[in-house]
Design an enzyme around this catalytic site. Structure first.
Site, PDB file in Angstrom:
ATOM      1  N   HIS A   1       0.794  -1.223   0.000  1.00 55.84           N
ATOM      2  CA  HIS A   1       0.000   0.000   0.000  1.00 55.84           C
ATOM      3  C   HIS A   1       0.832   1.282   0.000  1.00 55.84           C
ATOM      4  CE1 HIS A   1      -3.883  -1.908   0.306  1.00 55.84           C
ATOM      5  NE2 HIS A   1      -3.490  -2.634   1.338  1.00 55.84           N
TER       6      HIS A   1
ATOM      7  N   GLU B   1      -7.492 -12.352   5.235  1.00 58.94           N
ATOM      8  CA  GLU B   1      -8.184 -11.061   5.266  1.00 58.94           C
ATOM      9  C   GLU B   1      -9.390 -11.033   4.321  1.00 58.94           C
ATOM     10  OE1 GLU B   1      -5.436  -8.002   4.112  1.00 58.94           O
ATOM     11  OE2 GLU B   1      -4.489  -9.230   2.578  1.00 58.94           O
TER      12      GLU B   1
ATOM     13  N   ASP C   1      -9.835  -5.514   5.977  1.00 57.79           N
ATOM     14  CA  ASP C   1     -10.225  -6.114   4.707  1.00 57.79           C
ATOM     15  C   ASP C   1     -11.195  -7.265   4.918  1.00 57.79           C
ATOM     16  OD1 ASP C   1      -8.980  -4.520   2.768  1.00 57.79           O
ATOM     17  OD2 ASP C   1      -7.058  -5.477   3.125  1.00 57.79           O
TER      18      ASP C   1
END
Length: 251
Positions: A46, A150, A176
């Site tokens: 990310h 996740e 998530d």
């Protein structure tokens, strides 16, 4: 791997605490290590890290006693390969939803015959300071393979995923996971937490290490996590700046 607090903690059954590294300046990794973090989670999924930047963070960590984990963008052996050659202590794979995904992740991190990893040994053998034969012996279990659970599909397939040989640790991603259940970021939802509790119990029963990058530390402590990335570089900076302003205004 070099000697560090994370692996010492495993031997002593002590929880390891870590910091997520998202900023490009290598100083933040050195600071995290010198300030006592047991590991640094270098986020190449990310955060806008280049591979050269990831290498600099890993170099900055050497000698601080802080382990270096790298989270890659995807479970793709060709993408993962150059990160492996930087000799991190662990690779974190996001969105592992099936046993086939987990097998692919493990294979990417191991040389033949155990896996499919290509041979690029430069930093792994410390530029020739370590015999190749010794390095090959270590590489059978290093770096640690961490897979993230996740998504609700991963939960449904968890029993089969946990049977895959070579997984070193399971990392739960609550945010998530909540999104895959249609309740994005509702991390206090009762059903979400029931599912997470169930995942934790299964992971611990299997004898695998359990970790996360999440808040609510008392809840995760009760779940008996082995490691927790509970702070980020930007979060620590923002909290410090906010605290300074509030302290001045209230003086």
């Amino acid at each position: 791997m070099t000697a560090n607090r994370f692996f010492e903690n495993l031997k002593n059954k002590k929880v390891s605490l870590g910091c997520a590294i998202t900023l490009s300046d290598l100083t933040v990794s050195e600071l995290a290590g010198d300030c006592g973090m047991d590991f640094a989670w270098i986020d190449a999924e990310h955060a806008p890290h280049t591979i050269e930047g990831v290498q600099r963070h890993l170099i900055a960590l050497r000698g601080t006693g802080c382990a270096g984990f790298v989270r890659v963008r995807a479970n793709d052996p060709m993408l993962v390969k150059p990160y492996l050659d930087l000799a991190p202590d662990a690779i974190i794979f996001p969105m592992i939803n099936t046993p086939e995904d987990a097998e692919k992740a493990v294979a990417a991190c191991r040389y033949p015959k155990s896996g499919i990893r290509g041979c690029g040994i430069r930093r792994g053998i410390r530029y020739g300071a370590e015999p190749f034969s010794d390095y090959l012996q270590r590489s059978q279990s290093e770096p640690m393979v961490i897979i993230q659970i996740e998504h609700i599909d991963a939960v449904r397939n968890l029993d089969e995923i946990l049977e895959v040989p070579g997984i070193g640790s399971i990392c739960i991603g609550p945010c998530d996971l909540s999104g895959s259940m249609g309740i994005l970021n509702q991390v206090e939802d009762a059903e979400l937490n029931r599912i997470i509790d169930e995942v934790c119990l299964k992971v611990k029963a299997k004898g695998l290490l359990l970790g996360t990058a999440a808040g609510n530390y008392s809840r995760w402590k009760a779940r008996k996590v082995d490691w927790l990335a509970g702070i980020s570089d930007w979060g620590a900076m923002a909290a410090g700046v906010s605290h300074f302003r509030a302290e001045y205004e209230n003086a």
